[in-house]
Design a protein around this motif. Structure first.
Motif, PDB file in Angstrom:
ATOM      1  N   LYS A 178       9.038  36.254  22.671  1.00  0.00           N
ATOM      2  CA  LYS A 178       9.123  36.731  21.290  1.00  0.00           C
ATOM      3  C   LYS A 178      10.541  37.138  20.908  1.00  0.00           C
ATOM      4  O   LYS A 178      10.999  36.859  19.794  1.00  0.00           O
ATOM      5  N   LYS A 179      11.243  37.803  21.803  1.00  0.00           N
ATOM      6  CA  LYS A 179      12.611  38.250  21.517  1.00  0.00           C
ATOM      7  C   LYS A 179      13.516  37.061  21.205  1.00  0.00           C
ATOM      8  O   LYS A 179      14.247  37.063  20.209  1.00  0.00           O
ATOM      9  N   ILE A 180      13.456  36.035  22.038  1.00  0.00           N
ATOM     10  CA  ILE A 180      14.310  34.859  21.860  1.00  0.00           C
ATOM     11  C   ILE A 180      13.879  34.068  20.632  1.00  0.00           C
ATOM     12  O   ILE A 180      14.710  33.548  19.880  1.00  0.00           O
ATOM     13  N   GLU A 181      12.581  33.974  20.413  1.00  0.00           N
ATOM     14  CA  GLU A 181      12.088  33.279  19.217  1.00  0.00           C
ATOM     15  C   GLU A 181      12.612  33.952  17.955  1.00  0.00           C
ATOM     16  O   GLU A 181      13.039  33.278  17.011  1.00  0.00           O
TER      17      GLU A 181
ATOM     18  N   GLU B 147       8.292  37.485  10.184  1.00  0.00           N
ATOM     19  CA  GLU B 147       8.208  38.943  10.243  1.00  0.00           C
ATOM     20  C   GLU B 147       9.612  39.543  10.242  1.00  0.00           C
ATOM     21  O   GLU B 147      10.389  39.337  11.174  1.00  0.00           O
ATOM     22  N   TRP B 148       9.928  40.298   9.187  1.00  0.00           N
ATOM     23  CA  TRP B 148      11.241  40.929   9.084  1.00  0.00           C
ATOM     24  C   TRP B 148      11.469  41.948  10.199  1.00  0.00           C
ATOM     25  O   TRP B 148      12.590  42.109  10.693  1.00  0.00           O
ATOM     26  N   SER B 149      10.405  42.622  10.622  1.00  0.00           N
ATOM     27  CA  SER B 149      10.543  43.626  11.680  1.00  0.00           C
ATOM     28  C   SER B 149      11.053  42.999  12.976  1.00  0.00           C
ATOM     29  O   SER B 149      11.848  43.606  13.703  1.00  0.00           O
ATOM     30  N   ASP B 150      10.615  41.774  13.279  1.00  0.00           N
ATOM     31  CA  ASP B 150      11.080  41.077  14.481  1.00  0.00           C
ATOM     32  C   ASP B 150      12.560  40.722  14.378  1.00  0.00           C
ATOM     33  O   ASP B 150      13.313  40.858  15.345  1.00  0.00           O
ATOM     34  N   ILE B 151      12.974  40.257  13.200  1.00  0.00           N
ATOM     35  CA  ILE B 151      14.372  39.894  12.995  1.00  0.00           C
ATOM     36  C   ILE B 151      15.258  41.138  13.016  1.00  0.00           C
ATOM     37  O   ILE B 151      16.355  41.126  13.592  1.00  0.00           O
ATOM     38  N   LYS B 152      14.782  42.216  12.397  1.00  0.00           N
ATOM     39  CA  LYS B 152      15.581  43.442  12.321  1.00  0.00           C
ATOM     40  C   LYS B 152      15.881  44.006  13.700  1.00  0.00           C
ATOM     41  O   LYS B 152      16.959  44.553  13.940  1.00  0.00           O
TER      42      LYS B 152
ATOM     43  N   GLY C 210      15.821  33.882  13.278  1.00  0.00           N
ATOM     44  CA  GLY C 210      16.704  34.647  12.402  1.00  0.00           C
ATOM     45  C   GLY C 210      18.050  33.976  12.233  1.00  0.00           C
ATOM     46  O   GLY C 210      18.583  33.884  11.122  1.00  0.00           O
ATOM     47  N   GLU C 211      18.604  33.490  13.337  1.00  0.00           N
ATOM     48  CA  GLU C 211      19.882  32.780  13.281  1.00  0.00           C
ATOM     49  C   GLU C 211      19.782  31.546  12.399  1.00  0.00           C
ATOM     50  O   GLU C 211      20.638  31.302  11.544  1.00  0.00           O
ATOM     51  N   SER C 212      18.722  30.766  12.591  1.00  0.00           N
ATOM     52  CA  SER C 212      18.584  29.514  11.851  1.00  0.00           C
ATOM     53  C   SER C 212      18.372  29.742  10.357  1.00  0.00           C
ATOM     54  O   SER C 212      18.799  28.936   9.531  1.00  0.00           O
ATOM     55  N   LEU C 213      17.720  30.848  10.001  1.00  0.00           N
ATOM     56  CA  LEU C 213      17.475  31.131   8.589  1.00  0.00           C
ATOM     57  C   LEU C 213      18.762  31.499   7.849  1.00  0.00           C
ATOM     58  O   LEU C 213      18.898  31.227   6.657  1.00  0.00           O
TER      59      LEU C 213
END
Length: 422
Positions: free
Chosen positions: A160-163, A88-93, A168-171
């Motif tokens: 969820k925040k840490i996930e 989910e891009w919204s979570d990463i953003k 996002g970091e790993s991608l």
């Protein structure tokens, strides 16, 4: 050994190990497969004590299998697209600030830290390794592996925040790590021993910026094509074609294929996806890539476990490898806590979240793949063993305990609030 015969063996082992894990061991999927594959590798190594001929045959097959080439040039693009498609891009953003710090600056800080500590460790133990090799080790072991992270965190019940931060970091940080690795490897092969920072900057822009832009272009074109039809068979084939052709194009023009696949997957999976595909098509496309992701993950973690068969396990190398696990954890602690202390408002993470971020920085197949692409020699042997031990610890220890750690921290944080209410 032909490709079909090789795939038959890998799929067969994957199926057997998947069944055994699900039926008896009940570990998370990728951890269970890696665990059983490691046991099989140890059994093969032990066979040289009672059947040297078969051990030599198996070792020769694995040594000539071009493992790094298969993973880097074929499997990686599919795995990264599949992983980012379901993200989910919204979570990463929402967590872009810490993600950007960890994915870019974090890799550089960690690479330098690991290299310095590794060089000092080898000197202290009487093993001479050129500093350029230590820098290469830092570059290949610093990025958190998106394949390992996506395969393990999904069932770890991490907040969820840490996930979102870890995923996002790993991608994104693997693209930075690969660029740094390529620059250092180019320097090593040139024989100069000195890094050309001007060439490094050009290469970084070409790889990272070029991969990002190309991924956006591919994603937009694929989105427009998917939007123009409503046929799930054709839409699945389109996604496969774009991954294969797009990754091959990246390799040809020397831009970051991993980064391009991540951007394309995020774009297709999130940008107006309701208008791009019908619910029926979305279901089939996502299920296809989920299944392909599972199959390729199974093959990948079996392949990297077999690396143990082809290395010379000298006692001094094992000692350095065991200590290198601590060095990598120390560098990860620095990467997380340095931004937290210097830029607390920017990162917006508390101490409990930082602890989970440190322990959740998993290493995996990407690190193994990169170290296998080094020129043959004693330094490669040492770094391969060190990398393998770090990956084993990351997957089998950190991967199995990250969920328990998150649960324990959640209980600890909740206890004072409960007492206050009482």
């Amino acid at each position: 050994m032909g490709i079909y015969f090789t795939l038959t063996i890998l799929i067969g082992i994957s199926a057997v190990f998947s069944y055994l894990n699900h039926r008896f061991i009940k570990m998370p999927f990728v951890i269970g497969l890696f665990f059983l594959s490691t046991l099989l590798s140890l059994f093969i190594i032990s066979s040289k004590l009672w059947n040297q001929y078969y051990y030599s045959e198996i070792k020769d097959i694995i040594e000539h299998a071009d493992i790094s080439d298969y993973i880097l040039n074929i499997m990686l693009g599919f795995l990264l697209f599949a992983g980012s498609l379901h993200t989910e891009w919204s979570d990463i953003k929402r967590q872009w600030k810490p993600i950007s710090l960890f994915a870019f600056g974090g890799v550089l800080i960690s690479s330098a830290t690991v290299a310095t500590l590794m060089y000092g460790l080898c000197l202290a133990l009487g093993v001479y390794v050129e500093f350029i090799y230590c820098l290469i080790f830092g570059a290949l072991i610093s990025p958190t592996d998106p394949i390992a992270v996506l395969g393990i965190l999904a069932k770890a019940n991490v907040p969820k925040k840490i996930e979102s931060i870890i995923i996002g970091e790993s991608l994104f940080n693997d693209g930075v790590g690969v660029v740094v690795f390529i620059a250092l490897l180019t320097t090593l092969k040139s024989g100069s021993g000195e890094i050309d920072y001007g060439a490094f900057g050009v290469l970084f822009i070409q790889e990272a910026v070029g991969g990002t832009l190309f991924g956006l272009i591919l994603g937009f074109i694929l989105y427009r094509l998917l939007r123009s039809i409503d046929n799930y068979e054709a839409e699945v084939l389109l996604t496969i074609a774009f991954v294969m052709a797009g990754y091959a194009t990246c390799i040809h023009f020397h831009i970051s294929g991993p980064l391009a696949m991540v951007i394309m997957g995020l774009f297709v999976g999130n940008y107006k996806n309701k208008s791009a595909m019908s619910d029926h098509s979305q279901e089939y496309v996502h299920k296809f890539w989920t299944l392909l992701d599972v199959i390729l993950n199974a093959i990948l973690f079996i392949i990297i476990a077999f690396v143990l068969v082809v290395v010379d396990l000298k006692s001094i190398y094992i000692c350095i490898a065991l200590i290198s696990i601590l060095l990598v954890l120390l560098s990860r602690t620095l990467v997380v806590y340095l931004p937290k202390l210097l830029l607390p408002r920017f990162t917006n993470i508390d101490r409990s979240e930082a602890t989970i971020l440190i322990w959740g920085g998993l290493r995996g197949g990407l690190s193994i793949t990169l170290v296998l692409s080094l020129p043959s020699g004693e330094s490669k042997e040492l770094l391969t063993i060190a990398t393998y031990f770090c990956v084993v610890f990351s997957i089998l220890v950190q991967g199995l305990t990250i969920g328990k750690l998150a649960k324990r921290i959640a209980k600890t944080d909740a206890a004072p609030q409960t007492n206050t209410q009482l």
